[in-house]
Scaffold this motif. Structure first.
Motif: not given
Length: 398
Positions: A144, A146, A151-152, A155-156, A159, A165, A167, A171-172, A175
């Protein structure tokens, strides 16, 4: 200097099971469950996605996993092997940046903000990490990318498996906001119920909710923290000096144990094995920790830190023994016991005493440890055991 941070979260897919498949390709495509003997009383340490389809998950009682997935392939935990592979993966990550925070054996954050000139942007670096890990280890990582750790991490996770992914900063909120409140860090089942009672089901709804309304249900500090996360704000840095890297041993008992002498006996054996492995790597540690799981499956950790690194089995066991003596296990028996070491340092010579001589006791202990290591290397680790670990031993001394 870039104003926006770029944080990458790397999380290995079904790490224990994936390593087992790497070592035994016959396991590919099968429901692999890593943990205790399926006929015993242990728990699941990890499992493959094929096993998760049947509701199997980590920390589940192993017998329950056997009921849900009777055709599963059950394999014992091989922590030494996982730690070796973890070290290889972390070396790969460290080749991109020295700002790497290992948070577990199969998971890490990287701050690649200052690496763009060398490797390209965050998405390009993330792709390179995935490809290099796969090429050099044969294992799959979900990644991820970000502007912050929170957020990271999400994201990981979203996915998986084999996730990637990205971000972007703008886009945060798009998302985050559709996601359920349970995705917020620090929101467990109880907090989730409290938020649901306020009709807050998504992160976006938490973001829009006045902080005073949240404070009516949860503490002021928690309310503020959740509001910041819901706004995509997470200023925590990647901690490069953390204590995530460790070596440990655990044992789940067939029957619940309340006898501290028996627990002491097991911990002594575990300490000898962990410290043998530590010396094999020419390393020393400063922190020792005790792990135990109660009969209700709650897991607890107690730790202590020395004033200098050591590789002495006796010195670390003295720490573990002290932690054991201070613990009443919440008045319950123990289902699992374990110990570990962390906060590693370079292999250094022992401290000198006031007269410039190495401490006699330390030299004696080091010589004994070295002799036992040589015997273990030549004839096997179970060839030589302490007298305290023999069946008729007096367990009052190590």
């Amino acid at each position: 200097m870039r104003s926006e941070r770029t944080i990458i979260h790397v999380d290995m897919d079904c790490f224990y099971a994936a390593v087992e498949r790497l070592d035994n390709p016959d396991l590919n495509g099968k429901a692999v469950i890593v943990g205790a003997d399926p006929h015993g009383r242990g728990v699941v340490s990890a499992c493959s996605y094929e096993a998760r389809v049947y509701g199997v998950h980590s920390a589940m009682p192993i017998r329950e996993a056997k009921k849900r997935c009777p055709h599963g392939v059950f394999v014992p935990v091989n922590m030494h092997r996982y730690e070796k592979m973890s070290g290889h993966i972390m070396d790969i990550l460290n080749s991109f940046t020295d700002k790497t925070e290992q948070v577990s054996v199969d998971e890490a954050f990287l701050d690649v903000t200052e690496c763009f000139k060398l490797f390209g942007n965050g998405a390009q670096i993330g792709r390179m990490i995935k490809e290099r890990v796969l090429t050099q280890t044969g294992l799959v990582a979900s990644v991820g990318v970000a502007p912050c750790k929170f957020v990271s991490k999400i994201a990981s996770d979203l996915g998986k498996p084999d996730g990637f992914v990205v971000v972007a900063p703008d886009e945060v909120l798009t998302f985050l906001h559709p996601l359920p409140v349970g995705k917020l860090w620090g929101v467990g089942k109880q907090t989730e119920k409290l938020l649901h009672a306020l009709n807050l089901k998504t992160i976006g709804q938490v973001h829009a909710c006045p902080v005073e309304v949240l404070c009516a249900k949860i503490s002021d500090s928690s309310a503020q923290f959740l509001k910041e996360l819901a706004a995509g704000m997470d200023t925590r840095t990647v901690e490069t000096l953390g204590e995530a890297k460790s070596m440990s041993e655990e044992r789940t008992f067939q029957e619940d144990v309340g006898d501290k002498q028996l627990l002491r006996h097991v911990l002594l054996e575990q300490t000898d094995e962990v410290m043998r492995r530590l010396r094999e790597e020419n390393m020393k540690c400063r922190t020792a920790y005790l792990i135990f799981r109660n009969t209700d499956f709650t897991k607890h950790t107690r730790r202590t830190t020395l004033n200098r690194p050591t590789d002495s089995s006796n010195e670390i066991f003295a720490c573990i023994e002290k932690l054991l003596g201070q613990e009443d296990f919440y008045g319950k028996k123990v289902r699992l016991i374990g110990m570990g070491v962390t906060h590693f340092g370079d292999d250094q010579e022992p401290q000198l005493d006031l007269f410039g001589q190495k401490k006699t006791e330390e030299v004696k202990t080091k010589s004994i440890d070295a002799a036992r290591d040589i015997i273990a290397q030549k004839f096997g680790k179970d060839t030589l055991k302490r007298a305290a670990l023999t069946p008729q031993a007096d367990h009052t001394r190590p």
